[in-house]
Design an enzyme around this catalytic site. Structure first.
Site, mmCIF file in Angstrom:
data_model
loop_
_atom_site.group_PDB
_atom_site.id
_atom_site.type_symbol
_atom_site.label_atom_id
_atom_site.label_comp_id
_atom_site.label_asym_id
_atom_site.label_seq_id
_atom_site.Cartn_x
_atom_site.Cartn_y
_atom_site.Cartn_z
ATOM 1 N N SER A 154 -32.792 21.599 -1.954
ATOM 2 C CA SER A 154 -34.081 22.229 -2.257
ATOM 3 C C SER A 154 -34.144 22.679 -3.712
ATOM 4 C CB SER A 154 -34.300 23.431 -1.341
ATOM 5 O OG SER A 154 -33.367 24.466 -1.632
ATOM 6 N N GLN A 155 -32.974 22.823 -4.349
ATOM 7 C CA GLN A 155 -32.964 23.276 -5.740
ATOM 8 C C GLN A 155 -33.577 22.250 -6.680
ATOM 9 O OE1 GLN A 155 -28.910 24.442 -6.567
ATOM 10 N NE2 GLN A 155 -28.990 26.147 -5.143
ATOM 11 N N ASP A 297 -26.348 28.004 4.127
ATOM 12 C CA ASP A 297 -25.344 28.964 3.675
ATOM 13 C C ASP A 297 -24.869 29.884 4.792
ATOM 14 O OD1 ASP A 297 -25.289 27.983 1.118
ATOM 15 O OD2 ASP A 297 -26.712 29.437 0.308
ATOM 16 N N ARG A 328 -17.657 21.698 3.012
ATOM 17 C CA ARG A 328 -17.460 22.786 3.955
ATOM 18 C C ARG A 328 -17.179 22.292 5.370
ATOM 19 N NH1 ARG A 328 -22.024 26.956 1.456
ATOM 20 N NH2 ARG A 328 -20.742 27.572 -0.340
#
Length: 417
Positions: A154-155, A297, A328
């Protein structure tokens, strides 16, 4: 290598926590202020390493005396700084090399670069195609309609939105697929509008006309993302009365969904005038199912809570966890093995994963040494496990400074020595 030992002699969690300011809000405000013709004050600015770094890099850009000199800016492992600065520098006079650490050079940015080049930007890849480092020559861009795939980050969308008011003609942004972390796009739009920029927004359509940011002092709210690890600690405890200051129900942050997610683990959230209170006053469920597409996150803390409690669980929307500060998905699998926990992974297309747990009685070993993979969220996820195991060892705990400086001292006040 620095290693700390975290111990907890009981399963009681009581006290008051002063959470850090939101890093996500702070970093967006810094970019908007740099784009504004007028300076304004940002109150309660995050003191995370990422925000301090971005502020220093923006000051360096502003102070550069010779716009013809090639200047290198190193974002380290700060993904927000890399993506936001890519768009910012593309329209800032000067020649810039934008780079990062070895992990940053593995994190894709080609979609954002292609969008900027369609606006007339001069950006070249100095290493692997589609990845940092970048050579950027700032110039005047020209507004147009852009079609962008928002499925990686989304950044990319937020970076384009923030520079759009300064582009002659503005931009129309059409999203070609299902966006990840969409609440962060909403956050960007709300902050832009708070600073005087009008944005027309639908789920897959955003229109930002040419305009100017207005001077408007702003107070940054506390960080809901950081609260995830206190929710995890609460869920692993048997007796809970924990106050988290600075959080509010009507937050700009999508991660405020934590309050709903952790009802699955029996945690009740009470909204007070200047924060929230966590108590264990709800029955937990036997199994939990979450989609993290909008809240990636939160995934490490929620998934770990489910795994350690031996609950059945299914987790979807994890496709961009592999391109965070570390992979992750792999990191969690590696560390769960040390606890005797297996995690099933199913794959459905590129970067699309589902994780599943089956309920089982788990006898957790004490004194497990966890790697943190140069990832702040890994360190913050594993530390609360001392509540259940009495002791854990955390490698390179200093990585938490990326988003939560001073968290170690807070642990000690709550009985985690």
């Amino acid at each position: 290598m620095h290693v700390i030992r975290v111990r907890k002699s009981d399963k009681v969690l009581k006290g008051t926590i002063q959470l850090p300011a939101s890093k996500s809000i702070s970093n967006r405000l810094l970019i908007m202020r740099a784009l504004s013709a007028l300076d304004f004050r940002i109150h309660n600015l995050s003191r995370s390493e990422d925000t301090i770094l971005l502020e220093k890099l923006l000051d360096l850009v502003k102070a550069s005396p010779d716009k013809k000199e090639l200047i290198e800016l190193n974002t380290g492992n700060a993904g927000t700084a890399m993506r936001f600065l890519t768009a910012f520098l593309a329209m800032t006079p000067g020649k810039w090399v934008l780079t990062g650490n070895s992990r940053m050079k593995e994190r894709p940015i080609g979609i954002l670069v292609d969008a900027l080049k369609s606006l007339g930007a001069s950006v070249e890849f100095l290493g692997s195609l589609g990845y940092p480092p970048l050579l950027i020559e700032g110039r005047m861009l020209k507004g147009k309609e852009i079609i962008l795939d928002p499925g990686i980050s989304s950044q990319f969308v937020s970076a384009l939105l923030m520079v759009a008011p300064k582009i002659p003609g503005g931009i129309i942004l059409r999203l070609s697929g299902q966006p990840v972390s969409y609440p962060y796009v909403k956050m960007t739009v709300q902050l832009m509008e708070a600073l005087g920029v009008k944005v027309t927004m639908a789920r897959s359509y955003l229109n930002v006309p040419e305009s100017s940011y207005q001077s408007q002092d702003y107070w940054v709210e506390s960080d809901w993302s950081a609260a995830a690890f206190w929710y995890e600690a609460a869920a692993l405890s048997e007796e809970v009365d924990l106050y988290l200051s600075g959080l509010k129900k009507d937050s700009l942050q999508g991660d405020s969904v934590l309050a709903d997610l952790f009802t699955c683990f029996g945690i009740h959230t009470e909204y007070l005038e200047s924060g929230i209170r966590l108590t264990r006053s709800l029955p937990g469920r036997e199994n939990c199912s979450f989609n993290f597409a909008d809240y990636p996150d939160l995934a490490p803390a929620v998934i770990t809570t489910c795994a350690v409690l031996g609950m059945a669980g299914r987790f979807d929307g994890l496709k961009n966890l592999k391109i965070k500060e570390t992979d992750r998905i792999q990191a969690l699998q590696n560390e769960y093995q040390k606890l005797g926990i297996t995690i099933e992974t199913t794959r459905a297309g590129d970067f699309s994963f589902k994780l599943e747990f089956v309920p089982e009685i788990i006898v957790l070993p004490s004194g497990v040494r966890f790697m943190t993979y140069d990832d702040h969220r890994m360190a913050m996820t594993f530390a609360p496990l001392a509540i259940r195991t009495k002791e854990v060892l955390i490698e390179s705990p200093e990585v938490v400074g990326k988003s939560y400086p001073g968290s170690g001292a807070i642990y000690e006040r709550l009985g985690l020595k």
